[in-house]
Design a protein around this motif. Sequence first.
Motif, PDB file in Angstrom:
ATOM      1  N   GLY A 186      93.817  16.162 -34.346  1.00 59.42           N
ATOM      2  CA  GLY A 186      94.053  15.968 -35.772  1.00 59.42           C
ATOM      3  C   GLY A 186      94.218  17.253 -36.556  1.00 59.42           C
ATOM      4  O   GLY A 186      94.659  17.212 -37.715  1.00 59.42           O
ATOM      5  N   ASP A 187      93.871  18.400 -35.970  1.00 61.85           N
ATOM      6  CA  ASP A 187      94.055  19.668 -36.680  1.00 61.85           C
ATOM      7  C   ASP A 187      95.542  19.924 -36.922  1.00 61.85           C
ATOM      8  O   ASP A 187      96.393  19.572 -36.100  1.00 61.85           O
ATOM      9  CB  ASP A 187      93.470  20.832 -35.866  1.00 61.85           C
ATOM     10  CG  ASP A 187      91.956  20.885 -35.915  1.00 61.85           C
ATOM     11  OD1 ASP A 187      91.372  20.272 -36.820  1.00 61.85           O
ATOM     12  OD2 ASP A 187      91.367  21.555 -35.041  1.00 61.85           O
ATOM     13  N   SER A 188      95.835  20.568 -38.039  1.00 65.35           N
ATOM     14  CA  SER A 188      97.217  20.898 -38.388  1.00 65.35           C
ATOM     15  C   SER A 188      97.551  22.313 -37.899  1.00 65.35           C
ATOM     16  O   SER A 188      96.822  23.267 -38.190  1.00 65.35           O
ATOM     17  CB  SER A 188      97.415  20.813 -39.895  1.00 65.35           C
ATOM     18  OG  SER A 188      98.726  21.207 -40.260  1.00 65.35           O
ATOM     19  N   VAL A 189      98.636  22.412 -37.150  1.00 68.58           N
ATOM     20  CA  VAL A 189      99.075  23.691 -36.582  1.00 68.58           C
ATOM     21  C   VAL A 189     100.551  23.890 -36.920  1.00 68.58           C
ATOM     22  O   VAL A 189     101.346  22.943 -36.852  1.00 68.58           O
ATOM     23  CB  VAL A 189      98.885  23.704 -35.051  1.00 68.58           C
ATOM     24  CG1 VAL A 189      99.490  24.963 -34.429  1.00 68.58           C
ATOM     25  CG2 VAL A 189      97.404  23.590 -34.688  1.00 68.58           C
ATOM     26  N   VAL A 190     100.913  25.108 -37.271  1.00 69.09           N
ATOM     27  CA  VAL A 190     102.315  25.477 -37.449  1.00 69.09           C
ATOM     28  C   VAL A 190     102.665  26.481 -36.373  1.00 69.09           C
ATOM     29  O   VAL A 190     101.940  27.465 -36.163  1.00 69.09           O
ATOM     30  CB  VAL A 190     102.583  26.096 -38.837  1.00 69.09           C
ATOM     31  CG1 VAL A 190     104.028  26.594 -38.927  1.00 69.09           C
ATOM     32  CG2 VAL A 190     102.296  25.095 -39.936  1.00 69.09           C
ATOM     33  N   SER A 191     103.767  26.247 -35.669  1.00 69.29           N
ATOM     34  CA  SER A 191     104.237  27.185 -34.656  1.00 69.29           C
ATOM     35  C   SER A 191     105.718  27.464 -34.851  1.00 69.29           C
ATOM     36  O   SER A 191     106.485  26.563 -35.187  1.00 69.29           O
ATOM     37  CB  SER A 191     104.012  26.636 -33.248  1.00 69.29           C
ATOM     38  OG  SER A 191     104.559  27.518 -32.270  1.00 69.29           O
ATOM     39  N   VAL A 192     106.094  28.712 -34.613  1.00 70.19           N
ATOM     40  CA  VAL A 192     107.515  29.049 -34.627  1.00 70.19           C
ATOM     41  C   VAL A 192     108.183  28.514 -33.361  1.00 70.19           C
ATOM     42  O   VAL A 192     107.530  28.191 -32.369  1.00 70.19           O
ATOM     43  CB  VAL A 192     107.720  30.579 -34.722  1.00 70.19           C
ATOM     44  CG1 VAL A 192     107.146  31.124 -36.010  1.00 70.19           C
ATOM     45  CG2 VAL A 192     107.148  31.298 -33.505  1.00 70.19           C
ATOM     46  N   MET A 193     109.513  28.414 -33.428  1.00 72.98           N
ATOM     47  CA  MET A 193     110.332  28.027 -32.279  1.00 72.98           C
ATOM     48  C   MET A 193     111.745  28.542 -32.540  1.00 72.98           C
ATOM     49  O   MET A 193     112.242  28.391 -33.651  1.00 72.98           O
ATOM     50  CB  MET A 193     110.328  26.500 -32.111  1.00 72.98           C
ATOM     51  CG  MET A 193     111.046  26.005 -30.877  1.00 72.98           C
ATOM     52  SD  MET A 193     110.945  24.187 -30.767  1.00 72.98           S
ATOM     53  CE  MET A 193     111.821  23.919 -29.221  1.00 72.98           C
ATOM     54  N   PRO A 194     112.378  29.239 -31.564  1.00 73.63           N
ATOM     55  CA  PRO A 194     111.967  29.404 -30.182  1.00 73.63           C
ATOM     56  C   PRO A 194     110.844  30.413 -30.015  1.00 73.63           C
ATOM     57  O   PRO A 194     110.748  31.390 -30.754  1.00 73.63           O
ATOM     58  CB  PRO A 194     113.250  29.925 -29.515  1.00 73.63           C
ATOM     59  CG  PRO A 194     113.963  30.677 -30.604  1.00 73.63           C
ATOM     60  CD  PRO A 194     113.687  29.879 -31.844  1.00 73.63           C
ATOM     61  N   THR A 195     110.019  30.123 -29.026  1.00 72.47           N
ATOM     62  CA  THR A 195     108.949  31.022 -28.618  1.00 72.47           C
ATOM     63  C   THR A 195     108.444  30.548 -27.270  1.00 72.47           C
ATOM     64  O   THR A 195     108.980  29.604 -26.692  1.00 72.47           O
ATOM     65  CB  THR A 195     107.812  31.042 -29.669  1.00 72.47           C
ATOM     66  OG1 THR A 195     106.892  32.090 -29.344  1.00 72.47           O
ATOM     67  CG2 THR A 195     107.061  29.724 -29.715  1.00 72.47           C
ATOM     68  N   TYR A 196     107.421  31.170 -26.772  1.00 74.64           N
ATOM     69  CA  TYR A 196     106.805  30.758 -25.519  1.00 74.64           C
ATOM     70  C   TYR A 196     106.180  29.383 -25.731  1.00 74.64           C
ATOM     71  O   TYR A 196     105.427  29.180 -26.688  1.00 74.64           O
ATOM     72  CB  TYR A 196     105.753  31.788 -25.120  1.00 74.64           C
ATOM     73  CG  TYR A 196     105.368  31.775 -23.668  1.00 74.64           C
ATOM     74  CD1 TYR A 196     106.330  31.804 -22.660  1.00 74.64           C
ATOM     75  CD2 TYR A 196     104.026  31.762 -23.299  1.00 74.64           C
ATOM     76  CE1 TYR A 196     105.960  31.813 -21.331  1.00 74.64           C
ATOM     77  CE2 TYR A 196     103.650  31.779 -21.963  1.00 74.64           C
ATOM     78  CZ  TYR A 196     104.623  31.806 -20.982  1.00 74.64           C
ATOM     79  OH  TYR A 196     104.252  31.811 -19.659  1.00 74.64           O
ATOM     80  N   GLN A 197     106.506  28.446 -24.863  1.00 76.29           N
ATOM     81  CA  GLN A 197     106.205  27.029 -25.101  1.00 76.29           C
ATOM     82  C   GLN A 197     104.719  26.740 -25.282  1.00 76.29           C
ATOM     83  O   GLN A 197     104.347  25.751 -25.927  1.00 76.29           O
ATOM     84  CB  GLN A 197     106.772  26.182 -23.961  1.00 76.29           C
ATOM     85  CG  GLN A 197     106.725  24.677 -24.232  1.00 76.29           C
ATOM     86  CD  GLN A 197     107.332  23.868 -23.111  1.00 76.29           C
ATOM     87  OE1 GLN A 197     108.198  24.343 -22.375  1.00 76.29           O
ATOM     88  NE2 GLN A 197     106.887  22.637 -22.957  1.00 76.29           N
ATOM     89  N   GLN A 198     103.862  27.577 -24.727  1.00 81.29           N
ATOM     90  CA  GLN A 198     102.425  27.394 -24.919  1.00 81.29           C
ATOM     91  C   GLN A 198     102.055  27.215 -26.386  1.00 81.29           C
ATOM     92  O   GLN A 198     101.137  26.456 -26.717  1.00 81.29           O
ATOM     93  CB  GLN A 198     101.671  28.620 -24.398  1.00 81.29           C
ATOM     94  CG  GLN A 198     101.489  28.695 -22.904  1.00 81.29           C
ATOM     95  CD  GLN A 198     100.502  29.791 -22.566  1.00 81.29           C
ATOM     96  OE1 GLN A 198     100.594  30.909 -23.077  1.00 81.29           O
ATOM     97  NE2 GLN A 198      99.544  29.472 -21.730  1.00 81.29           N
ATOM     98  N   LEU A 199     102.750  27.929 -27.266  1.00 84.73           N
ATOM     99  CA  LEU A 199     102.333  28.008 -28.667  1.00 84.73           C
ATOM    100  C   LEU A 199     102.511  26.711 -29.433  1.00 84.73           C
ATOM    101  O   LEU A 199     101.965  26.566 -30.530  1.00 84.73           O
ATOM    102  CB  LEU A 199     103.065  29.146 -29.380  1.00 84.73           C
ATOM    103  CG  LEU A 199     102.839  30.560 -28.824  1.00 84.73           C
ATOM    104  CD1 LEU A 199     103.407  31.594 -29.775  1.00 84.73           C
ATOM    105  CD2 LEU A 199     101.376  30.838 -28.536  1.00 84.73           C
ATOM    106  N   TYR A 200     103.269  25.766 -28.868  1.00 85.33           N
ATOM    107  CA  TYR A 200     103.342  24.461 -29.526  1.00 85.33           C
ATOM    108  C   TYR A 200     102.946  23.313 -28.600  1.00 85.33           C
ATOM    109  O   TYR A 200     102.362  22.335 -29.041  1.00 85.33           O
ATOM    110  CB  TYR A 200     104.725  24.204 -30.144  1.00 85.33           C
ATOM    111  CG  TYR A 200     105.922  24.506 -29.275  1.00 85.33           C
ATOM    112  CD1 TYR A 200     106.484  23.546 -28.447  1.00 85.33           C
ATOM    113  CD2 TYR A 200     106.512  25.774 -29.308  1.00 85.33           C
ATOM    114  CE1 TYR A 200     107.597  23.830 -27.660  1.00 85.33           C
ATOM    115  CE2 TYR A 200     107.625  26.061 -28.535  1.00 85.33           C
ATOM    116  CZ  TYR A 200     108.160  25.101 -27.708  1.00 85.33           C
ATOM    117  OH  TYR A 200     109.251  25.378 -26.936  1.00 85.33           O
TER     118      TYR A 200
END
Length: 376
Positions: free
Chosen positions: A104-118
Amino acid sequence: MYIKPFEVEEWMNAWETGAKYNIAETCVDSVSLDQLFELTGENKEKFLNALSAKRLTYGDIAGQPAFKEGVCALYRTIRPEQVVPTHGASGANHHVFLSLLSPGDSVVSVMPTYQQLYSIPESLGAEVSILRLRREDGYLPDLGELRRLAGRGVKMICVNNPNNPTGALMDARMLEEIADIARSAGAWVLCDEAYRHLTPGEEWSESMADIYEKGISVSGMSKVFSLAGLRLGWIASRDESVIKSCHSHRDYNLISCGMLDESVAALALKHGEKLLERNRSIVSENLEILDEWVSGEPLVDYVKPRGGTTALIRYGADMPSYEFCEAMYKETGAFVTPGDCFGEPRCFRIGYACGKETLKNGLRAVSGFLRALRAM
């Protein structure tokens, strides 16, 4: 727990071993132990004798002091007790998410990037919002869009600097603006800095862990220091709650890193500037080769990288990237990574910090494949 297939790693695992021209590798041309001693000037016999005499216990559970001191030299403000050793930078990213995020936590990740981050936050039940990095913006984040996404009660913002796969580099001012956005939301900023310090010249590369009190820096020995075989990385943060939580979770899934790995890494970091001088030279010279090739190859273009070891190349053939890269591999032996691994169609990622001849031969093979496609 379901997690999406890790597209770039599955591609590398499937094809890397048999490649004739591996220009997909993202580490700076790896060194042997013999080369490490030659570069550092350390006494090889003395070091190895001391290492051989060590009893193979768990070692320093929280990390070998000399290794952590070496890591601290890569930052302006980080102290040894603010460093958590991990199994590679990929292990560091995973450990941060596992230690700090809940469903339920809200996370923002950039893309493209290393897939782990999203994909890892998503697998843990976090609500992940994607901030697309656009070619027309030089693959740098739109801070207005980030501010809008962060206004939804975000808990963590995930960025990558320099960016993998594009080589885009956020300067100190942009990092400070991201920190201000996160500060207004009370959010952490996780910055994957696996390629940090690999920038033209010798200018200092700023870290989110120095800039922001809730910044978390992740890095390792693989990319920048050419020692991927050590499988050693770290988490660095001035946020006491981050370090405490990471140590608590570490007792369950890691306990300690290898004492032999940390000893070699400590030696390398003691002479970090010598390794950085070598590797910056490789990156700088090879980027010139890549840039000249892109300029002279009519069926490709790119946004020139400003840091790291990777570039995202756009090609003009009407062929999906997986099909393009597999066909080229089978016909020429040139090994690159499909852009679709990063959500970027009609592109491929190249790692240009390999041996110079490998790069030149690999690029010639790519050109030959492109000419063959154009003639069809």
